[in-house]
Design an enzyme around this catalytic site. Structure first.
Site, mmCIF file in Angstrom:
data_model
loop_
_atom_site.group_PDB
_atom_site.id
_atom_site.type_symbol
_atom_site.label_atom_id
_atom_site.label_comp_id
_atom_site.label_asym_id
_atom_site.label_seq_id
_atom_site.Cartn_x
_atom_site.Cartn_y
_atom_site.Cartn_z
ATOM 1 N N ALA A 65 0.865 -1.174 0.000
ATOM 2 C CA ALA A 65 0.000 0.000 0.000
ATOM 3 C C ALA A 65 0.902 1.224 0.000
ATOM 4 O O ALA A 65 2.047 1.165 0.458
ATOM 5 C CB ALA A 65 -0.889 -0.019 1.229
ATOM 6 N N GLY A 109 0.600 -5.018 0.948
ATOM 7 C CA GLY A 109 -0.604 -5.121 0.121
ATOM 8 C C GLY A 109 -0.338 -5.773 -1.227
ATOM 9 O O GLY A 109 -1.252 -6.346 -1.836
ATOM 10 N N GLU A 112 -0.503 -9.376 -0.557
ATOM 11 C CA GLU A 112 -1.918 -9.680 -0.274
ATOM 12 C C GLU A 112 -2.744 -9.673 -1.555
ATOM 13 O O GLU A 112 -3.640 -10.512 -1.726
ATOM 14 C CB GLU A 112 -2.455 -8.664 0.737
ATOM 15 C CG GLU A 112 -1.755 -8.812 2.088
ATOM 16 C CD GLU A 112 -2.069 -7.691 3.052
ATOM 17 O OE1 GLU A 112 -1.888 -6.504 2.686
ATOM 18 O OE2 GLU A 112 -2.511 -7.974 4.166
ATOM 19 N N GLU A 132 4.848 -4.948 7.098
ATOM 20 C CA GLU A 132 4.091 -3.895 7.793
ATOM 21 C C GLU A 132 4.595 -3.658 9.209
ATOM 22 O O GLU A 132 4.510 -2.556 9.741
ATOM 23 C CB GLU A 132 2.598 -4.271 7.842
ATOM 24 C CG GLU A 132 1.863 -4.163 6.518
ATOM 25 C CD GLU A 132 1.853 -5.451 5.703
ATOM 26 O OE1 GLU A 132 2.710 -6.331 5.938
ATOM 27 O OE2 GLU A 132 0.975 -5.572 4.830
HETATM 28 C C1 HXC Z 1 5.011 4.345 -1.390
HETATM 29 C C2 HXC Z 1 6.902 3.378 -2.213
HETATM 30 C C3 HXC Z 1 6.563 2.136 -1.623
HETATM 31 C C4 HXC Z 1 5.339 2.078 -0.891
HETATM 32 C C5 HXC Z 1 8.423 1.896 -2.652
HETATM 33 N N1 HXC Z 1 8.069 3.171 -2.833
HETATM 34 N N2 HXC Z 1 7.525 1.237 -1.912
HETATM 35 N N3 HXC Z 1 6.117 4.452 -2.099
HETATM 36 N N4 HXC Z 1 4.607 3.197 -0.800
HETATM 37 N N5 HXC Z 1 4.905 0.941 -0.321
HETATM 38 C C6 HXC Z 1 8.764 4.209 -3.575
HETATM 39 C C7 HXC Z 1 9.975 4.741 -2.793
HETATM 40 O O1 HXC Z 1 9.550 5.708 -1.850
HETATM 41 C C8 HXC Z 1 10.786 5.343 -3.913
HETATM 42 O O2 HXC Z 1 10.224 6.582 -4.301
HETATM 43 C C9 HXC Z 1 10.555 4.384 -5.062
HETATM 44 O O3 HXC Z 1 9.339 3.700 -4.760
HETATM 45 C C10 HXC Z 1 11.652 3.350 -5.216
HETATM 46 O O4 HXC Z 1 11.827 2.720 -3.961
HETATM 47 P P1 HXC Z 1 13.259 2.533 -3.262
HETATM 48 O O5 HXC Z 1 13.010 2.308 -1.813
HETATM 49 O O6 HXC Z 1 14.156 3.675 -3.619
HETATM 50 O O7 HXC Z 1 13.784 1.218 -3.974
HETATM 51 P P2 HXC Z 1 14.742 0.101 -3.404
HETATM 52 O O8 HXC Z 1 15.884 0.739 -2.652
HETATM 53 O O9 HXC Z 1 15.063 -0.782 -4.563
HETATM 54 O O10 HXC Z 1 13.887 -0.691 -2.307
HETATM 55 C C11 HXC Z 1 12.773 -1.443 -2.727
HETATM 56 C C12 HXC Z 1 11.908 -1.823 -1.487
HETATM 57 C C13 HXC Z 1 11.573 -0.577 -0.679
HETATM 58 C C14 HXC Z 1 12.666 -2.843 -0.624
HETATM 59 C C15 HXC Z 1 10.648 -2.506 -2.035
HETATM 60 O O11 HXC Z 1 11.031 0.423 -1.548
HETATM 61 C C16 HXC Z 1 10.595 -0.790 0.424
HETATM 62 O O12 HXC Z 1 10.902 -1.331 1.457
HETATM 63 N N6 HXC Z 1 9.333 -0.337 0.187
HETATM 64 C C17 HXC Z 1 8.278 -0.389 1.204
HETATM 65 C C18 HXC Z 1 7.772 -1.788 1.370
HETATM 66 C C19 HXC Z 1 6.693 -1.854 2.418
HETATM 67 O O13 HXC Z 1 6.905 -1.468 3.589
HETATM 68 N N7 HXC Z 1 5.522 -2.301 2.026
HETATM 69 C C20 HXC Z 1 4.367 -2.429 2.926
HETATM 70 C C21 HXC Z 1 3.564 -1.152 2.902
HETATM 71 S S1 HXC Z 1 2.280 -1.205 4.064
HETATM 72 P P3 HXC Z 1 11.094 7.955 -4.244
HETATM 73 O O14 HXC Z 1 10.092 8.985 -4.582
HETATM 74 O O15 HXC Z 1 11.678 8.029 -2.883
HETATM 75 O O16 HXC Z 1 12.134 7.743 -5.304
HETATM 76 C C22 HXC Z 1 1.089 -2.128 3.344
HETATM 77 C C23 HXC Z 1 -0.147 -2.298 4.163
HETATM 78 C C24 HXC Z 1 -1.147 -3.152 3.490
HETATM 79 O O17 HXC Z 1 1.212 -2.633 2.282
HETATM 80 C C25 HXC Z 1 -2.489 -3.014 4.145
HETATM 81 C C26 HXC Z 1 -3.645 -3.468 3.282
HETATM 82 C C27 HXC Z 1 -3.559 -3.057 1.878
#
Ligand code: HXC
Length: 258
Positions: A65, A109, A112, A132
Site C-alpha cells: 500500500a 498489500g 496480499e 508492515e
Molecule cells: C510508497 C513506495 C513504496 C510504498 C516503494 N516506494 N515502496 N512508495 N509506498 N509501499 C517508492 C519509494 O519511496 C521510492 O520513491 C521508489 O518507490 C523506489 O523505492 P526505493 O526504496 O528507492 O527502492 P529500493 O531501494 O530498490 O527498495 C525497494 C523496497 C523498498 C525494498 C521494495 O522500496 C521498500 O521497502 N518499500 C516499502 C515496502 C513496504 O513497507 N511495504 C508495505 C507497505 S504497508 P522515491 O520517490 O523516494 O524515489 C502495506 C499495508 C497493506 O502494504 C495493508 C492493506 C492493503
C-alpha cells in the site's frame, strides 16, 4: 476506459492487467486500487473475457500500500473510510479465474493482492513479504490470514513478525506459489495458463473456483457436500456430455458453455 495507473489489454479471451506506477514500485494508492477494481469488474462482466492475469513490472509486482498516502491518516479516518475494505472485497469477489504473475517485490498489500488471486506464478526474482511490522502496523488485506492458510503458521508468523522476505524458491516450497519460471517468460507462462483455462467449459471453471474457495470457509464435511452437489449439477450441462463423448471418441472437446 482510460486508466492512468494500470494498463489493460484484452487478448483473445484473456484480460491482462498490468500495474503501472513504476516510480513508486507499483505501490497501491487509492487511484490504482480504484482503477484495478474497475478493470476487474469490467473483465468479470465481459462476455468475451474468460480469465484474468494481473502482473506488475520486472522489479515490482507491487511494493505494498502507498505509504505516502497512508502516513497522515488518523484512526478515525481509517475506520470511517473503511481503509482498503471495499477494494479487498471487490478484488476477492471476482468470479472468473485470476492469475497473479509476480516478478520482483510483492510486499505488504502487494503480497496480499497476489494472494487474493486464484494462484500465483512467480518469476525467479520474486520476493514476497509482509513488512508492515516495520511501519508500526500489521497487514490489512489478508497477510495474517491468507498467508497463514497458504504457508502455515510458522512461516506466516516469521514473515509477519520479522518482516523478512521469502524468495521464489522458498515460496514454491512453502506452497505460496504454484510455479516458478524465468522472469523473461513470466507473462507468457501466465497467459498460456490463462489460455488453457479459457478453453475449458466455463461452468466447470466457475464451479471449481467456487468450490476451492469454499474449502477455506467451511468444515470439511460441508465443503465436500458443496463440491459433490456442484459435481452432480454438471451432469445437467451439455458440456459434460461433450467432454465425456470427446474422451470416449478420442477427440478434443468443443465446449459451448451450455
Ligand atoms: C510508497 C513506495 C513504496 C510504498 C516503494 N516506494 N515502496 N512508495 N509506498 N509501499 C517508492 C519509494 O519511496 C521510492 O520513491 C521508489 O518507490 C523506489 O523505492 P526505493 O526504496 O528507492 O527502492 P529500493 O531501494 O530498490 O527498495 C525497494 C523496497 C523498498 C525494498 C521494495 O522500496 C521498500 O521497502 N518499500 C516499502 C515496502 C513496504 O513497507 N511495504 C508495505 C507497505 S504497508 P522515491 O520517490 O523516494 O524515489 C502495506 C499495508 C497493506 O502494504 C495493508 C492493506 C492493503
Amino acid at each position: 476506459m482510460a486508466y492512468e495507473t494500470i494498463k489493460v489489454q484484452t487478448e483473445d479471451n484473456i484480460a491482462l492487467i498490468t500495474l503501472d506506477r513504476p516510480d513508486a514500485l507499483n505501490a497501491l494508492n487509492s487511484q490504482l486500487l480504484g482503477e484495478l477494481c474497475e478493470a476487474l469488474k469490467e473483465a468479470d462482466e465481459s462476455d468475451r473475457v474468460r480469465c484474468i492475469v494481473i502482473t506488475g513490472s520486472e522489479k515490482a509486482f507491487a511494493a505494498g500500500a502507498d505509504v505516502k498516502e497512508m502516513a497522515g491518516k488518523s484512526y478515525v479516518e481509517a475506520y470511517v473510510e473503511n481503509l482498503y475494505g471495499a477494494e479487498a472485497e471487490r478484488i476477492g469477489s471476482v468470479r472468473k479465474p485470476v492469475i497473479a504473475a509476480v516478478a520482483g517485490y510483492a510486499l505488504g498489500g502487494g503480497c496480499e493482492l497476489a494472494m487474493m488471486c486464484d494462484f500465483i506464478i512467480a518469476a525467479e526474482n520474486a520476493k514476497f513479504g509482509q513488512p508492515e511490522v516495520n511501519l508500526g502496523i500489521l497487514a490489512g488485506m489478508g497477510g495474517t490470514q491468507r498467508l497463514t492458510r497458504a504457508v502455515g503458521k510458522a512461516k506466516a508468523m516469521d514473515m509477519n513478525l520479522t518482516g523478512r522476505f521469502m524468495d521464489a524458491e522458498e515460496a514454491e516450497r512453502a506452497g505460496l506459489v504454484s510455479r516458478v519460471v524465468p522472469a523473461r517468460k513470466l507473462v507468457q507462462e501466465a497467459m498460456e495458463a490463462a489460455e488453457k483455462i479459457a478453453h475449458k467449459s466455463q461452468l466447470s471453471v466457475l464451479a471449481i473456483k467456487e468450490s476451492v474457495g469454499r474449502s477455506f470457509e467451511t468444515p470439511l464435511s460441508e465443503g465436500l457436500l458443496h463440491e459433490r452437489r456442484l459435481f452432480q449439477a454438471t451432469f445437467a450441462s451439455e458440456d459434460q456430455t461433450e467432454g465425456m463423448d470427446a474422451f470416449l471418441e478420442k477427440r478434443e472437446p468443443q465446449f459451448r458453455d451450455k
